[in-house]
Design a protein around this motif. Structure first.
Motif, PDB file in Angstrom:
ATOM      1  N   ARG A 228       0.927  -1.173  -0.070  1.00 16.78           N
ATOM      2  CA  ARG A 228      -0.114  -0.020   0.103  1.00 16.78           C
ATOM      3  C   ARG A 228       0.790   1.331  -0.086  1.00 16.78           C
ATOM      4  O   ARG A 228       1.956   1.249   0.610  1.00 16.78           O
ATOM      5  CB  ARG A 228      -1.066  -0.328   1.209  1.00 16.78           C
ATOM      6  CG  ARG A 228      -1.860  -1.134   1.010  1.00 16.78           C
ATOM      7  CD  ARG A 228      -2.878  -1.009   2.404  1.00 16.78           C
ATOM      8  NE  ARG A 228      -3.921  -2.183   2.363  1.00 16.78           N
ATOM      9  CZ  ARG A 228      -5.143  -1.972   2.964  1.00 16.78           C
ATOM     10  NH1 ARG A 228      -5.543  -1.105   3.738  1.00 16.78           N
ATOM     11  NH2 ARG A 228      -5.739  -3.375   3.081  1.00 16.78           N
ATOM     12  N   PRO A 236      -6.415  -0.867  -0.617  1.00 16.39           N
ATOM     13  CA  PRO A 236      -5.737  -2.020  -0.761  1.00 16.39           C
ATOM     14  C   PRO A 236      -5.007  -2.254  -2.048  1.00 16.39           C
ATOM     15  O   PRO A 236      -5.173  -1.561  -2.843  1.00 16.39           O
ATOM     16  CB  PRO A 236      -6.741  -2.925  -0.701  1.00 16.39           C
ATOM     17  CG  PRO A 236      -8.002  -2.379  -0.952  1.00 16.39           C
ATOM     18  CD  PRO A 236      -8.000  -0.804  -0.740  1.00 16.39           C
ATOM     19  N   GLU A 240      -2.819  -8.381  -2.204  1.00 17.62           N
ATOM     20  CA  GLU A 240      -3.562  -8.562  -0.913  1.00 17.62           C
ATOM     21  C   GLU A 240      -4.490  -9.714  -1.194  1.00 17.62           C
ATOM     22  O   GLU A 240      -4.633 -10.789  -0.276  1.00 17.62           O
ATOM     23  CB  GLU A 240      -3.839  -7.492  -0.078  1.00 17.62           C
ATOM     24  CG  GLU A 240      -3.031  -6.406   0.323  1.00 17.62           C
ATOM     25  CD  GLU A 240      -3.742  -5.314   0.787  1.00 17.62           C
ATOM     26  OE1 GLU A 240      -4.736  -5.325   1.526  1.00 17.62           O
ATOM     27  OE2 GLU A 240      -3.345  -4.036   0.811  1.00 17.62           O
TER      28      GLU A 240
END
Length: 322
Positions: A228, A236, A240
């Protein structure tokens, strides 16, 4: 009659010779330095170039100007610099499109990577996806929506073979999406269509994506970087949810090949100092851009790694720049 030099005169002569050599090795620009940006004004490459030019001006003692030469998927601007005099007064603010992607997919390009001398790796840029109202606004929900509507959800990019087009192709391949791409000439027209509601999503650099979000008529889903952004900790990354799904372009200064090493060294020092400047770094981060730096050799090694990374994907997808 032979000339003899006394021992006492030798140190003075050596110092004079060394001083002359240093004077010959030193380089300073004798007129304004031009940074050619092969994109229209307003995009992430242009924003980066103008911030760096502003900081380099006092460091070089000459004005550093930005000259936008867009067109032909950055080929026009790159060719101008490739053919410029190798005297340190003309630089290219390249992105990954120009010297990573184009040489891998281009047909009969009027330039090749060897036509340029790396100066400094200025910054890296993760892409972001922004969506119009009515489109799911989390990454997993968006992916599910595209899968549930094959060929119907549109996304904008900067034209076939641009780095954000390649990044979108990577996302499509990795996630098995039938996502309808729409090419544009630059960020501004696709941003306008997104805000007008005639385009579902855009895959763009941070300056454009953040502008979309600030308008209140679009929302950023997430970013394609490894981590990030430090100034956007609530937004996000795709990685992820889908580990390894990373697509980051870059910005860097290059000179024409055969530019004298002394000029490259001085320009590198100024460019690296600009990238390290706290104000420049903060202003870049506000545009979703992460400052880099390093030596010309560091930049050359980075360019080699990038070509090795993206080559296999481009060969699999058989993307060609016509």
């Amino acid at each position: 009659m032979p000339i003899t030099i006394g021992r006492r005169a030798l140190p003075a002569l050596c110092l004079a010779a060394a001083g002359k050599a240093r004077a010959q090795d030193a380089w300073s620009p004798t007129r304004p330095v031009t940074i050619v940006v092969p994109f229209p004004p307003g995009g992430s490459t242009d924003v980066t170039a103008r911030l760096v030019a502003e900081r380099m001006t006092p460091l070089l003692g000459q004005n550093v100007l930005v000259d936008n030469k867009p067109g032909a998927q950055t080929v026009i601007g790159a060719e101008i610099v490739a053919r410029a005099a190798p005297d340190g007064h003309t630089l290219l603010m390249s992105s990954g499109t120009t010297l990573t992607i184009n040489p891998l997919i281009g047909r009969n390009l009027p330039y090749k990577p060897e036509d340029f001398a790396p100066v400094v790796h200025v910054a890296t840029l993760p892409f972001c996806i922004a969506v119009r109202p009515g489109i799911p606004d989390t990454i997993p929900e968006f992916v599910a929506h595209v899968r549930a509507n094959p060929g119907k959800v549109t996304w904008g990019h900067n034209g076939r073979g641009s780095f954000n087009h390649i990044a979108g192709a990577l996302i499509q391949e990795r996630l098995g999406l039938d996502w309808q791409d729409v090419g544009y000439r630059g960020d501004a027209p696709q941003l306008n269509d997104l805000l007008a509601g005639t385009l579902d999503s855009i895959l763009v650099g941070g300056a454009t994506g953040l502008a979309a979000a600030r308008s209140g008529r679009a929302k950023i889903l997430g970013w394609t970087g490894e981590t990030r952004l430090p100034n956007l900790p609530d937004q996000p990354t795709f990685a992820e949810f889908y580990p390894g799904l990373v697509a980051v372009t870059w910005f860097g200064l290059l000179a024409p090949a055969r530019t004298p090493p002394a000029a490259i060294a001085r320009l590198n020092a100024a460019g690296a100092a600009a990238s390290a400047d706290a104000t420049v770094r903060e202003r870049l981060l506000n545009e979703g851009i992460v400052a880099a730096g390093g030596t010309p050799a560091d930049f050359q090694a980075f360019l080699t790694r990038e070509a090795q990374r993206w080559g296999p994907l481009l060969r699999r997808l058989d993307i060609q720049l016509n």
